[in-house]
Design a protein around this motif. Structure first.
Motif, PDB file in Angstrom:
ATOM      1  N   ARG A  40       0.851  -1.191   0.000  1.00 16.99           N
ATOM      2  CA  ARG A  40       0.000   0.000   0.000  1.00 16.99           C
ATOM      3  C   ARG A  40       0.886   1.240   0.000  1.00 16.99           C
ATOM      4  N   ALA A  41       0.597   2.152  -0.926  1.00 19.65           N
ATOM      5  CA  ALA A  41       1.410   3.368  -1.008  1.00 19.65           C
ATOM      6  C   ALA A  41       0.653   4.452  -1.748  1.00 19.65           C
ATOM      7  N   GLY A  42       1.115   5.669  -1.612  1.00 18.96           N
ATOM      8  CA  GLY A  42       0.580   6.795  -2.353  1.00 18.96           C
ATOM      9  C   GLY A  42       1.669   7.841  -2.450  1.00 18.96           C
ATOM     10  N   ALA A  43       1.513   8.793  -3.387  1.00 18.87           N
ATOM     11  CA  ALA A  43       2.561   9.804  -3.545  1.00 18.87           C
ATOM     12  C   ALA A  43       1.977  11.107  -4.033  1.00 18.87           C
ATOM     13  N   VAL A  44       2.613  12.180  -3.614  1.00 18.24           N
ATOM     14  CA  VAL A  44       2.242  13.501  -4.121  1.00 18.24           C
ATOM     15  C   VAL A  44       3.499  14.195  -4.634  1.00 18.24           C
ATOM     16  N   LEU A  45       3.354  14.817  -5.811  1.00 14.91           N
ATOM     17  CA  LEU A  45       4.476  15.518  -6.440  1.00 14.91           C
ATOM     18  C   LEU A  45       4.215  17.020  -6.357  1.00 14.91           C
ATOM     19  N   LEU A  46       5.187  17.719  -5.782  1.00 12.52           N
ATOM     20  CA  LEU A  46       5.019  19.153  -5.532  1.00 12.52           C
ATOM     21  C   LEU A  46       5.821  19.987  -6.521  1.00 12.52           C
ATOM     22  N   SER A  47       5.907  21.250  -6.193  1.00  8.02           N
ATOM     23  CA  SER A  47       6.661  22.235  -6.971  1.00  8.02           C
ATOM     24  C   SER A  47       8.085  21.766  -7.283  1.00  8.02           C
ATOM     25  N   GLY A  67      -1.290   1.284 -10.004  1.00  7.91           N
ATOM     26  CA  GLY A  67      -2.502   1.269  -9.194  1.00  7.91           C
ATOM     27  C   GLY A  67      -2.398   2.002  -7.866  1.00  7.91           C
ATOM     28  N   TYR A  68      -1.295   2.654  -7.627  1.00  8.58           N
ATOM     29  CA  TYR A  68      -1.169   3.427  -6.383  1.00  8.58           C
ATOM     30  C   TYR A  68      -1.853   4.783  -6.528  1.00  8.58           C
ATOM     31  N   PHE A  69      -2.221   5.346  -5.391  1.00 12.89           N
ATOM     32  CA  PHE A  69      -2.858   6.666  -5.352  1.00 12.89           C
ATOM     33  C   PHE A  69      -1.817   7.745  -5.672  1.00 12.89           C
ATOM     34  N   THR A  70      -2.198   8.686  -6.555  1.00 10.06           N
ATOM     35  CA  THR A  70      -1.269   9.765  -6.904  1.00 10.06           C
ATOM     36  C   THR A  70      -1.945  11.125  -6.811  1.00 10.06           C
ATOM     37  N   ALA A  71      -1.174  12.106  -6.398  1.00 10.00           N
ATOM     38  CA  ALA A  71      -1.644  13.487  -6.375  1.00 10.00           C
ATOM     39  C   ALA A  71      -0.530  14.383  -6.894  1.00 10.00           C
ATOM     40  N   VAL A  72      -0.935  15.506  -7.489  1.00 15.48           N
ATOM     41  CA  VAL A  72       0.030  16.462  -8.027  1.00 15.48           C
ATOM     42  C   VAL A  72      -0.395  17.848  -7.564  1.00 15.48           C
ATOM     43  N   GLN A  73       0.577  18.643  -7.157  1.00 20.36           N
ATOM     44  CA  GLN A  73       0.259  20.013  -6.762  1.00 20.36           C
ATOM     45  C   GLN A  73      -0.190  20.802  -7.985  1.00 20.36           C
ATOM     46  N   ASP A  74      -1.235  21.576  -7.815  1.00 21.35           N
ATOM     47  CA  ASP A  74      -1.764  22.400  -8.894  1.00 21.35           C
ATOM     48  C   ASP A  74      -0.662  23.344  -9.405  1.00 21.35           C
ATOM     49  N   PRO A  75      -0.282  23.217 -10.682  1.00 21.78           N
ATOM     50  CA  PRO A  75       0.796  24.079 -11.193  1.00 21.78           C
ATOM     51  C   PRO A  75       0.466  25.569 -11.057  1.00 21.78           C
ATOM     52  N   GLN A  76      -0.828  25.876 -11.018  1.00 18.71           N
ATOM     53  CA  GLN A  76      -1.235  27.281 -10.869  1.00 18.71           C
ATOM     54  C   GLN A  76      -0.704  27.894  -9.574  1.00 18.71           C
TER      55      GLN A  76
END
Lengths: 190, 278
Positions: A121-128, A145-154
């Motif tokens: 089980r894992a997840g990741a978020v990519l920031l600035s 199939g892992y959960f992913t999130a990305v910081q809004d480039p705006q």
């Protein structure tokens, strides 16, 4: 070895330090969770990054040594000038292989290793960030199939890194810096 | 396909790879930590335009003389002059004085790569007046790196980093004492290598060839599984004289190594240990 914790990866480069630190500061304790911060950093910083994480309420912040078991309740800071990899047997490996995208630690290297290790089980978020390290790794991560999130480039201080990821795929969540805790809790609840 | 994409490594091909390396070339890669080994294999495949590990296996079988070149590709040669200066400062202040009166000082650099580390040691020994009593051995499985080490010439683009490290370890010592420039290279004083022997040696499969006062093995153990780390560290400690010094990488740990019981920390932060006397 005990049960593998949920692995939550927070990654970024230029402009990611403040949101990442904020996240660790505010993240409430959850059992069976380990957090990994993979942030590009200066090779020879004046003040070690670990000192910026000295007053964290719920988590023990450490720089992993080679072959340290991955344990719940800890925030692992990828050490400067080493790649950080996750092994299937439940521990970290470090390497001094060539930099990837001029980066060591490289986010691609870390995320690919989680996929390769088939971590349960894992997840990741990519920031600035100012380069495209992490985009490919996050795509592989998402595809596995892992959960992913990305910081809004705006709102990212430097949008190159989140944009590079969004060019490759659509993550589960596009988020603002102040939503990082919420996004992590969402991933944990899945 | 994006430039980041690496060929995938199938488990069955990996097992076959292990067999070929062992049978044809005598190298056992089974104890290498899988995550970095697989990534490195992927990088090599891509460099050679091979579509998968099966193709590499075929090539290794068809061209046995390709083996040495491949070993050089698959091993990691990252090193630098006085890498982690604080560790070298600690070594100078806390370890070298132990041998001030020793009749000889045998030093083994395990995984010496392109030689910057043995040069760092030679410079320290020169500066502390111990060089003439020293015998240095620099070993690696990669003969290409060892050949480079024997030249003691490095690209000028590394000068800033090397010079900074040098100044941090040896403040006030003139850089020009040991290094001159020719074209786009730094050339180290050949006298530094007079007492250095370069040998091909595989710490994974071969016993130590002598006893040493000092063993330096930095950022090699990180490529091994805990089980192989345990074996290799036993081998390293066995090769040390009682009271001898072991120096490993600053992010490496002896957590998985039974032989750690035979060591005491001289400086835990910098990973400098001393073998207990009997």
């Amino acid at each position: 070895m005990t049960e593998r914790p949920f692995l939550w990866v927070v990654a970024g480069s230029a402009g990611s330090f403040t949101p990442a630190r904020q996240f660790v500061q505010e993240m409430p304790y959850r059992p069976q969770v380990a957090i990994v911060l993979c942030l590009h950093r200066m090779r020879k910083p004046r003040v070690p990054m670990i000192e910026a994480f000295s007053r964290i309420p719920y988590w023990q912040v450490v720089e992993p040594q080679d072959k340290d078991p991955i344990e719940s309740g800890k925030v692992y800071l990828a050490p400067a000038d080493y790649h950080l990899l996750v092994e299937r047997e439940g521990y970290f490996s470090l390497s001094v292989d060539e930099p990837v995208h001029f980066s060591r630690p490289s986010i691609d290297v870390l995320l690919e290793s989680v996929v390769e290790a088939r971590w349960p089980r894992a997840g990741a978020v990519l920031l600035s960030g100012a380069n495209r390290d992490g985009a490919w790794g996050l795509y592989l991560f998402h595809r596995a199939g892992y959960f992913t999130a990305v910081q809004d480039p705006q709102e990212a201080e430097v949008p190159t890194m989140p944009r590079a990821a969004l060019e490759l795929f659509t993550p589960n969540r596009l988020c603002k810096a102040h939503e990082l805790v919420q996004v992590c809790l969402e991933a944990l609840s899945l | 396909m994006l430039p980041e994409a690496l060929p995938e490594i199938a488990e069955a091909d990996l097992e076959r790879f292990f067999q070929i390396m062992q049978a044809q070339f005598g190298y056992d890669f089974r104890g290498y930590a899988p995550a970095s080994l697989k990534r490195r294999l992927g990088t090599v495949l891509k460099r050679y335009g091979l579509k998968d590990l099966h193709a590499l296996n075929q090539r290794l079988l068809a061209q046995p003389d390709y083996g040495e070149r491949f070993i050089s590709e698959i091993t990691v040669s990252t090193t630098e002059l006085f890498r982690d200066p604080s560790a070298w400062v600690a070594f100078r202040l806390q370890a070298l004085p132990l041998f001030a009166q020793a009749p000889h000082l045998r030093i083994w650099h395990v995984g010496a790569s392109t030689g910057e580390e043995v040069l760092s040691m030679a410079i320290l020994l020169k500066e502390t007046g111990l060089y003439e009593r020293a015998h240095l051995y620099a070993t690696d499985i990669d003969t290409y790196s060892l050949a480079q080490a024997q030249r003691a010439r490095y690209p000028l683009r590394l000068k800033n980093l090397y010079q900074q490290n040098f100044a941090a370890v040896l403040p006030g010592v003139p850089w020009q004492r040991y290094v001159k420039e020719e074209g786009n290279e730094m050339v180290f004083d050949p006298a530094l290598l007079e007492r250095v022997r370069f040998l091909k040696h595989n710490i994974v499969s071969e016993a130590p060839f002598a006893s040493f006062e000092v063993v330096v093995c930095r950022n090699l153990l990180i490529y091994f599984t805990p089980a192989l780390q345990d074996q290799v560290v036993t081998r390293l400690v066995d090769s040390l004289m009682p009271g001898g010094i072991l120096m490993i990488g600053t992010k490496e740990s002896l957590f998985w190594c039974a032989a750690a019981k035979r060591l005491v920390a001289v400086n835990e932060t910098e990973r400098i240990y001393r073998r207990r006397s009997l």
